[in-house]
Design an enzyme around this catalytic site. Sequence first.
Site, mmCIF file in Angstrom:
data_model
loop_
_atom_site.group_PDB
_atom_site.id
_atom_site.type_symbol
_atom_site.label_atom_id
_atom_site.label_comp_id
_atom_site.label_asym_id
_atom_site.label_seq_id
_atom_site.Cartn_x
_atom_site.Cartn_y
_atom_site.Cartn_z
ATOM 1 N N ASP A 19 6.738 -4.655 -12.191
ATOM 2 C CA ASP A 19 6.127 -5.778 -12.920
ATOM 3 C C ASP A 19 5.407 -5.292 -14.171
ATOM 4 O O ASP A 19 5.450 -5.945 -15.217
ATOM 5 C CB ASP A 19 5.141 -6.535 -12.014
ATOM 6 C CG ASP A 19 5.820 -7.657 -11.255
ATOM 7 O OD1 ASP A 19 7.055 -7.765 -11.335
ATOM 8 O OD2 ASP A 19 5.118 -8.425 -10.567
ATOM 9 N N TYR A 77 5.041 -3.341 3.478
ATOM 10 C CA TYR A 77 5.338 -4.773 3.552
ATOM 11 C C TYR A 77 5.967 -5.158 4.890
ATOM 12 O O TYR A 77 5.926 -6.316 5.288
ATOM 13 C CB TYR A 77 6.283 -5.199 2.408
ATOM 14 C CG TYR A 77 5.651 -5.161 1.034
ATOM 15 C CD1 TYR A 77 4.392 -4.606 0.829
ATOM 16 C CD2 TYR A 77 6.321 -5.675 -0.066
ATOM 17 C CE1 TYR A 77 3.820 -4.562 -0.428
ATOM 18 C CE2 TYR A 77 5.750 -5.638 -1.331
ATOM 19 C CZ TYR A 77 4.503 -5.081 -1.508
ATOM 20 O OH TYR A 77 3.941 -5.045 -2.761
ATOM 21 N N ASP A 99 6.881 -2.369 -6.517
ATOM 22 C CA ASP A 99 6.582 -3.772 -6.811
ATOM 23 C C ASP A 99 5.643 -3.842 -8.019
ATOM 24 O O ASP A 99 5.887 -4.571 -8.997
ATOM 25 C CB ASP A 99 5.910 -4.390 -5.572
ATOM 26 C CG ASP A 99 5.754 -5.896 -5.681
ATOM 27 O OD1 ASP A 99 6.180 -6.472 -6.688
ATOM 28 O OD2 ASP A 99 5.190 -6.493 -4.745
ATOM 29 N N LYS A 113 1.899 9.073 -3.667
ATOM 30 C CA LYS A 113 0.464 9.343 -3.618
ATOM 31 C C LYS A 113 0.308 10.466 -2.590
ATOM 32 O O LYS A 113 -0.387 10.331 -1.573
ATOM 33 C CB LYS A 113 -0.264 8.048 -3.227
ATOM 34 C CG LYS A 113 -1.750 8.080 -3.391
ATOM 35 C CD LYS A 113 -2.209 8.031 -4.833
ATOM 36 C CE LYS A 113 -3.726 8.135 -4.878
ATOM 37 N NZ LYS A 113 -4.264 8.501 -6.187
ATOM 38 N N ASP A 124 -1.096 6.422 -9.648
ATOM 39 C CA ASP A 124 -2.149 6.013 -10.588
ATOM 40 C C ASP A 124 -1.882 6.607 -11.971
ATOM 41 O O ASP A 124 -2.019 5.927 -13.000
ATOM 42 C CB ASP A 124 -3.542 6.401 -10.065
ATOM 43 C CG ASP A 124 -3.573 7.759 -9.387
ATOM 44 O OD1 ASP A 124 -2.506 8.393 -9.252
ATOM 45 O OD2 ASP A 124 -4.670 8.209 -8.993
#
Length: 375
Positions: free
Chosen positions: A257, A147, A253, A197, A229
């Site tokens: 959520d 980000y 993030d 990852k 994942d």
Amino acid sequence: MNSEQTFRIAVLAGDGIGPEVMAEGLRVLEAAAKKFSISFEFDHQLVGGAAIDAVGRALPAETLAACEQADAILFGSVGGPKWESLPANEQPERAALLPLRKHFGLFANLRPAICLPELTHASPLHPRLVEGGFDVLCVRELTGGLYFGEPKYIKSENGEDFAVDTMIYWESEIRRIAKVAFEAARNRRKEITSIDKANVLQNGILWRRVINEVSRDYPDVTLKHLYVDNAAMQLIKNPKAFDVILAENLFGDILSDEMAMIAGSLGMLPSASLGESTGGSTGGPTGGTTRFGMFEPSGGTAPDIAGQGIANPIAQILSCAMMLRFSIGRADAAEAIENAVRAVISSGLRTGDIHTPEARLVGTAEMGAAIAAQI
Ligand code: NAD
């Protein structure tokens, strides 16, 4: 700790349901302060759309100055349809929340996803998966990674546009968020699942290495690693198997959520964004360090129900508990608030977002008053 100390709290209620739920947060905080002899001074300041309307800016200089003088920031939420047509960088969320996080270096975002045993009906998961409720803490790195990495641009070459974002993490950034997560885990069930990852990203390889190194300082905490994942699937399959989830900015993030959705109503979920250590102790059994922070509900301004006195104040009330624990160093008072919330839910009181036919429907103020009385 100096028992004579008065803690100064910057109170930024904001827009929509913000002021309604903030009033109840403060009511409960005052009840806890009285019981545990903690002295607070509340400095109410404008933020978001309310500040745009009053002085033309979402984060006025006076508000920022008040936050600088404070021991912690209690935030409601900002934004709403009235300000959606403003240029993007003047809109309440972008022009108030992000600069606050940046200004105070709030690198650690903590979002508990708690589904109480009485409220499992609010979860979209099959009752068999959430029976008895669950309590997962998502610890997300908030100021690094994809980000914020530079360069970041969209350009054209040979008549075609292409976009570049840079994912960069320094070892020190990974180390400091890891410490926050391990300290938090010590006050819970002492299990961390670190997300990466590492099978594809260089960032993942470094992340895993540094997390392993930090874990050596916390031999009492069990560490597991999961690829992001797989984590997204396991969280849905068996949320009860998780205690603390630790992730970098992008993965955190998305997963936080996902967890908020699985837990049920946004009206129940608090959050904390923490900065560097301020040197005190959190007062927990293993004594983590206190940090400057901003504490706010996970949800937004809920324009669909604002002004009706029906919003659930529990997210804001539990955000006050997080402030007591992480910035004030009073785990005892934080626990009293959390226990009072549980007791009031057990007694059958419900706001509309978590209501079932057999429960007693109450408004924002009645819920706040019941929790304060319980303390
Ligand atoms: P929202 O979180 O405001 O609302 C989503 C749904 O959840 C709505 O149905 C709402 O009624 C419900 N809800 C949220 N909090 C609740 C509570 N305490 N009690 C009962 N129900 C609750 O998200 P949205 O509708 O996407 O956004 C509305 C506005 O809020 C937008 O302007 C958005 O930019 C802003 N927003 C601000 C923040 C923030 O200040 N941190 C965060 C998210 C959204």
